[in-house]
Design an enzyme around this catalytic site. Sequence first.
Site, PDB file in Angstrom:
ATOM      1  N   LYS A 232      -5.572 -23.587 -23.334  1.00  0.00           N
ATOM      2  CA  LYS A 232      -4.673 -24.751 -23.238  1.00  0.00           C
ATOM      3  C   LYS A 232      -4.854 -25.476 -21.896  1.00  0.00           C
ATOM      4  O   LYS A 232      -5.323 -24.908 -20.895  1.00  0.00           O
ATOM      5  CB  LYS A 232      -3.218 -24.306 -23.396  1.00  0.00           C
TER       6      LYS A 232
ATOM      7  N   ARG B  73      -2.682 -15.379 -30.210  1.00  0.00           N
ATOM      8  CA  ARG B  73      -3.550 -16.269 -30.992  1.00  0.00           C
ATOM      9  C   ARG B  73      -4.592 -16.842 -30.039  1.00  0.00           C
ATOM     10  O   ARG B  73      -4.244 -17.556 -29.093  1.00  0.00           O
ATOM     11  CB  ARG B  73      -2.689 -17.369 -31.617  1.00  0.00           C
TER      12      ARG B  73
END
Length: 509
Positions: free
Chosen positions: A451, A486
Amino acid sequence: MNVFRRLLPTKFGFKTSKKSCYAPGICSIHSSPDCVVEVHSPEQEVIIALGSNVGNRLNNFDEALHLMKQSGIQITRHACLYETAPAYVTDQPQFLNSAVRGVTKLGPHELLSVLKKIEKDMGRTAGIRYGPRPIDLDILFYGKFKIHSEILDVPHERIWERPFVVAPLIDLLGSGLDNDTVASWHSFSKHSSDLFELWEKLGGESLVGRNGMKRVLPVGNHLQDWSLKTSLMGILNLTPDSFSDGGKYISVEAAVSQVRLMLSEGADMIDFGAQSTRPNASKISVEEELDRLIPVIEAVTKIPEAEGKLLSVDTFYSEVASEAVKKGVHLVNDVSGGRLDSSMYSVVAALRVPYIAMHMRGDPSSMQNPENLQYNDVCKDVAFELYERLKEAELAGIPAWRLIIDPGIGFSKNTEHNLDILTGLTTIRAEIARRSLAFSHAPLLIGPSRKRFLGDVCARPAADERDPATVAAVTTGVLNGANVVRVHNVQYNADALRLCDALLERKQR
């Protein structure tokens, strides 16, 4: 026939007959030749325990809940699901145990008759006491009443000695008091000041995971105990525009090859995403998402490497979720937490699969707008907003034992918010527990992989250069309570999870 009256002062709109039995501060119902009490009852809040150890135990629960709803019992909360060793008569299969909280206009004996009919209709017959049964339904609490008659005792007489009953009962509460009825339930606890103290005296949370009792979440053909190890979810983006690997796996052949690689590297499950949810992404149609998704799912379910592994669909469309489950997917992963498709909760409830509810404000095109980044305390605010979504999902028919929570790292958060969440997962659980202990026990999933906030902290503008930072973020999250991670790079993170699990096991000794 026994006729009942609730024993409350007349200023609350109830009348007490001359033959009523009344104890100050306690609502009691007795049936004897000298004491007839009438109840002209509005809705009463009730708790009903469920048990099963014959046949398909989970299907028995689902069918019992369906029949209860049809019979005038509105279910408002579900406990977690527990697999437990049999008590009293030990030579029989293991039980599933849970409980539900709801409201009904049925009187206590009417309610008992309804539950006994459901048991009979589902195949329960007279047998040895505490012996095998397809379904067992017991009234634990009925409003503020203590009830004693020839056929019914409330609170249930043997609650206080049974951890497999008290554990789900506790799940139906919050760590704070909901209302006066809940306060009365606490006051009924024998040998303890409240139900929480009773649970602690029995052994409390230390009982879960040992002594033949484990908390499980049904997924695929398994009852998964998420406390045994951290689960690793590999990301498969079937999109041309995802922030990290868009365009890499848009052919079926490339997608299947990547699935094989991730499974060989240690992935426990694969998350298929056919619509980008990166910041400022535009929505595609249901039809386009299905065109990208279904051929890959069909191909993956045929490969031997996928045998026994879990498959998840990352979508906010209920129609896509439904089609994916029909093709063999086991979980629905919704980044919107039900906010972008009003049918999502009811569809998932009917599918009877686990639902991952993620926190996000707005949609991918607006989630990073300034108004969606305003928090007083990001962990507490996220916990409250997640709780509200979980509550809506539960009321729509998704039981707590099929819910997984995701605080939404990178969605409607800036860098500081994401760091606060990684280190504040215990705060999120504690805040949810104030309102629902069952929800607070749900598996917690985090998705920090590659991210942007990792790039900001580590000065790595390219997403594919953020795998080392992802490992650090995953490690932080797992050591703070995450159950599922994840990720894009399975190999690196599988190694990190092995170390985290070893450290957590040593800590628990």
